[in-house]
Design a protein around this motif. Sequence first.
Motif, short mmCIF file in Angstrom:
data_model
loop_
_atom_site.label_atom_id
_atom_site.label_comp_id
_atom_site.label_asym_id
_atom_site.label_seq_id
_atom_site.Cartn_x
_atom_site.Cartn_y
_atom_site.Cartn_z
N ALA A 16 0.83 -1.37 -0.02
CA ALA A 16 -0.09 0.14 -0.09
C ALA A 16 1.00 1.12 -0.30
CB ALA A 16 -0.95 0.09 0.99
N ALA A 17 0.48 2.29 -0.37
CA ALA A 17 1.03 3.66 -0.69
C ALA A 17 1.72 4.14 0.79
CB ALA A 17 0.06 4.62 -0.89
N GLU A 18 1.03 4.04 1.84
CA GLU A 18 1.52 4.29 3.32
C GLU A 18 2.75 3.36 3.64
OE1 GLU A 18 2.29 6.59 6.27
OE2 GLU A 18 1.00 6.88 4.72
N GLU A 19 2.19 2.04 3.55
CA GLU A 19 3.50 0.96 3.72
C GLU A 19 4.77 1.16 2.78
OE1 GLU A 19 1.32 -2.27 2.83
OE2 GLU A 19 0.79 -3.04 4.74
N LEU A 20 4.50 1.57 1.85
CA LEU A 20 5.65 1.77 0.69
C LEU A 20 6.35 2.96 1.13
CD1 LEU A 20 7.28 1.02 -1.90
CD2 LEU A 20 5.75 2.45 -3.16
N ARG A 21 5.67 4.10 1.33
CA ARG A 21 6.39 5.47 2.09
C ARG A 21 7.01 5.44 3.04
NH1 ARG A 21 2.89 8.87 0.38
NH2 ARG A 21 1.06 8.10 1.84
N THR A 22 6.72 4.47 4.10
CA THR A 22 7.26 4.27 5.50
C THR A 22 8.72 3.47 5.14
OG1 THR A 22 5.34 4.22 6.46
CG2 THR A 22 7.06 2.93 7.48
N VAL A 23 8.51 2.36 4.23
CA VAL A 23 10.02 1.64 4.16
C VAL A 23 10.80 2.55 3.07
CG1 VAL A 23 10.66 -0.47 2.54
CG2 VAL A 23 8.75 -0.76 3.89
N VAL A 24 10.44 3.25 2.22
CA VAL A 24 11.22 4.04 1.47
C VAL A 24 12.01 5.16 2.44
CG1 VAL A 24 11.45 5.82 -0.27
CG2 VAL A 24 10.23 3.61 -0.66
N ASN A 25 11.23 5.55 3.35
CA ASN A 25 11.85 6.78 4.40
C ASN A 25 12.92 6.12 5.24
OD1 ASN A 25 10.20 8.74 3.48
ND2 ASN A 25 8.55 8.45 4.89
N ARG A 26 12.49 4.76 5.63
CA ARG A 26 13.37 4.18 6.60
C ARG A 26 14.89 3.85 5.65
NH1 ARG A 26 9.42 0.16 9.22
NH2 ARG A 26 8.88 1.39 11.16
N LEU A 27 14.69 3.34 4.11
CA LEU A 27 15.85 3.21 3.61
C LEU A 27 16.46 4.30 3.18
CD1 LEU A 27 14.34 0.70 0.87
CD2 LEU A 27 15.88 0.20 2.92
#
Length: 93
Positions: free
Chosen positions: A6-17
């Motif tokens: 989902a967009a929110e999950e993806l955003r969280t993962v990308v921010n962590r990376l």
Amino acid sequence: MELVMAAEELRTVVNRLRRAQGQIAGVIKMIEEGRDCEDVVTQLSAASRALDRAGFAIIATGLQQCLADGDMAASEDREVMRARLEKLFLSLA
């Protein structure tokens, strides 16, 4: 196994990376500047945790999708998927 996030999950993962990427760049700079070993290791540990959390989030999403996927009716398919997810999870441990 295709992973759809989902967009929110993806955003969280990308921010962590991205955070880990910045921390790693900081570690490289610290080493080049000859900074204190304890400071370098502390920053490296933070980067490692950020990468681990991103990996766990991706694996958790994959596991959630596998459990919710009605197409995985055959127990052999489920067992193969379980083994693959277990292997991925343990690779981060």
